[in-house]
Design a protein around this motif. Structure first.
Motif, mmCIF file in Angstrom:
data_model
loop_
_atom_site.group_PDB
_atom_site.id
_atom_site.type_symbol
_atom_site.label_atom_id
_atom_site.label_comp_id
_atom_site.label_asym_id
_atom_site.label_seq_id
_atom_site.Cartn_x
_atom_site.Cartn_y
_atom_site.Cartn_z
ATOM 1 N N GLY A 2 1.261 36.740 -14.402
ATOM 2 C CA GLY A 2 1.092 35.482 -15.127
ATOM 3 C C GLY A 2 0.748 34.359 -14.156
ATOM 4 N N ASP A 3 0.087 33.334 -14.659
ATOM 5 C CA ASP A 3 -0.299 32.177 -13.852
ATOM 6 C C ASP A 3 0.573 30.992 -14.258
ATOM 7 O OD1 ASP A 3 -2.285 31.235 -11.845
ATOM 8 O OD2 ASP A 3 -2.746 29.795 -13.428
ATOM 9 N N ILE A 4 1.225 30.375 -13.290
ATOM 10 C CA ILE A 4 2.214 29.332 -13.548
ATOM 11 C C ILE A 4 1.652 27.947 -13.265
ATOM 12 C CG2 ILE A 4 3.200 29.354 -11.208
ATOM 13 C CD1 ILE A 4 5.977 29.144 -12.499
ATOM 14 N N GLY A 5 2.123 26.980 -14.016
ATOM 15 C CA GLY A 5 1.838 25.568 -13.759
ATOM 16 C C GLY A 5 3.099 24.769 -14.026
ATOM 17 N N THR A 6 3.429 23.857 -13.133
ATOM 18 C CA THR A 6 4.636 23.043 -13.250
ATOM 19 C C THR A 6 4.236 21.580 -13.213
ATOM 20 O OG1 THR A 6 5.857 24.756 -12.042
ATOM 21 C CG2 THR A 6 6.917 22.589 -12.251
ATOM 22 N N PHE A 7 4.752 20.817 -14.150
ATOM 23 C CA PHE A 7 4.396 19.403 -14.266
ATOM 24 C C PHE A 7 5.672 18.585 -14.441
ATOM 25 C CE2 PHE A 7 1.026 22.084 -15.842
ATOM 26 C CZ PHE A 7 -0.048 21.643 -15.094
ATOM 27 N N ALA A 8 5.976 17.771 -13.432
ATOM 28 C CA ALA A 8 7.162 16.915 -13.475
ATOM 29 C C ALA A 8 6.730 15.473 -13.670
ATOM 30 C CB ALA A 8 7.956 17.047 -12.182
ATOM 31 N N SER A 9 7.481 14.759 -14.472
ATOM 32 C CA SER A 9 7.225 13.344 -14.672
ATOM 33 C C SER A 9 7.090 12.663 -13.312
ATOM 34 C CB SER A 9 8.388 12.738 -15.462
ATOM 35 O OG SER A 9 8.215 11.364 -15.599
ATOM 36 N N LEU A 10 6.170 11.723 -13.204
ATOM 37 C CA LEU A 10 5.910 11.080 -11.911
ATOM 38 C C LEU A 10 7.163 10.473 -11.294
ATOM 39 C CD1 LEU A 10 2.431 9.447 -12.565
ATOM 40 C CD2 LEU A 10 2.948 11.442 -11.130
ATOM 41 N N ASP A 11 8.134 10.093 -12.097
ATOM 42 C CA ASP A 11 9.363 9.523 -11.544
ATOM 43 C C ASP A 11 10.467 10.563 -11.376
ATOM 44 O OD1 ASP A 11 9.909 9.900 -14.226
ATOM 45 O OD2 ASP A 11 10.782 7.924 -14.537
ATOM 46 N N ARG A 12 10.131 11.844 -11.532
ATOM 47 C CA ARG A 12 11.137 12.910 -11.432
ATOM 48 C C ARG A 12 10.826 13.918 -10.338
ATOM 49 N NH1 ARG A 12 15.105 13.127 -15.489
ATOM 50 N NH2 ARG A 12 14.764 11.287 -16.761
ATOM 51 N N LYS A 13 9.977 13.597 -9.409
ATOM 52 C CA LYS A 13 9.671 14.541 -8.340
ATOM 53 C C LYS A 13 10.949 14.850 -7.563
ATOM 54 C CE LYS A 13 5.189 14.432 -9.036
ATOM 55 N NZ LYS A 13 4.497 15.510 -9.594
ATOM 56 N N GLN A 14 11.115 16.099 -7.190
ATOM 57 C CA GLN A 14 12.243 16.584 -6.391
ATOM 58 C C GLN A 14 13.597 16.325 -7.046
ATOM 59 O OE1 GLN A 14 11.681 15.030 -2.429
ATOM 60 N NE2 GLN A 14 9.918 16.329 -2.099
ATOM 61 N N SER A 15 13.643 16.430 -8.355
ATOM 62 C CA SER A 15 14.895 16.207 -9.076
ATOM 63 C C SER A 15 15.676 17.493 -9.326
ATOM 64 C CB SER A 15 14.607 15.536 -10.409
ATOM 65 O OG SER A 15 13.888 16.430 -11.257
ATOM 66 N N GLY A 16 15.020 18.639 -9.140
ATOM 67 C CA GLY A 16 15.632 19.920 -9.461
ATOM 68 C C GLY A 16 15.175 20.494 -10.785
ATOM 69 N N ALA A 17 14.399 19.720 -11.531
ATOM 70 C CA ALA A 17 13.921 20.201 -12.831
ATOM 71 C C ALA A 17 13.033 21.430 -12.674
ATOM 72 C CB ALA A 17 13.173 19.091 -13.569
ATOM 73 N N GLY A 18 12.163 21.435 -11.679
ATOM 74 C CA GLY A 18 11.264 22.570 -11.472
ATOM 75 C C GLY A 18 12.011 23.855 -11.175
ATOM 76 N N SER A 19 13.053 23.763 -10.374
ATOM 77 C CA SER A 19 13.854 24.947 -10.060
ATOM 78 C C SER A 19 14.573 25.458 -11.302
ATOM 79 C CB SER A 19 14.863 24.619 -8.962
ATOM 80 O OG SER A 19 14.195 24.306 -7.756
ATOM 81 N N ALA A 20 15.089 24.554 -12.118
ATOM 82 C CA ALA A 20 15.734 24.965 -13.367
ATOM 83 C C ALA A 20 14.735 25.661 -14.292
ATOM 84 C CB ALA A 20 16.354 23.749 -14.054
#
Length: 165
Positions: free
Chosen positions: A81-99
């Protein structure tokens, strides 16, 4: 910070278009160059026929922090599968991507996939670091891919091998 992760539905399309379009306008991190109407985003990345799964991360207040999609992509084997992750501009490095990645990885395993592919712009230092932190390894490169304005930017292909984790 803790996040609630759940599968995306078509009802999320409007709020996720509001998240991704500023990222696209800002440039420099995503290969996506055209903004999305909610319906087009839903079809392409949220619930459309090429989407294997898509999850949303909500913060403790219920605000959308990020979303992550896994889909079929031309040229990849059926079990990758091909993944894409998009975090709100004010949420970079918040841990949301890892979750989000924990949920995406679990779904990819359920589907019987062998690996997850990530293609990241070579100038997206944060994106490269995020996928490396998740356990992705360099797998290849597409040199000098032109952006809409003619700027050439390499793309780095990274893989997360599910049997190794």
């Amino acid at each position: 910070m803790s996040f609630t992760v759940r599968p995306v539905t078509s009802a999320d399309a409007s709020v996720l278009a509001d998240l991704i379009n500023p990222i696209i306008r800002a440039g420099g991190t995503t290969a996506l160059q055209g903004e999305f109407a909610p319906e087009a985003l839903d079809h392409a990345y949220l619930t459309g026929p090429q989407v294997l799964c898509c999850h949303i991360a909500l913060d403790e207040a219920g605000a959308v922090a990020a979303f992550q999609t896994l889909g079929r992509y031309p040229g990849l084997p059926d079990d990758v599968g091909d993944i894409g992750t998009f975090a709100s501009l004010d949420r970079k490095q918040s841990g949301a991507g890892s979750a989000l990645f924990a949920a995406t990885k679990a779904r990819a395993r359920e589907l019987g996939h062998s690996a997850i592919n990530a293609t990241i712009r070579a100038d997206n230092v944060g994106g490269l670091a995020f996928y490396t932190k998740q356990g992705f390894v360099d797998f290849g490169e597409a040199p000098a891919v032109p952006l809409a304005d003619g700027t050439l930017v390499c793309r780095v292909h990274k893989r997360f091998f599910l049997q190794d984790s």
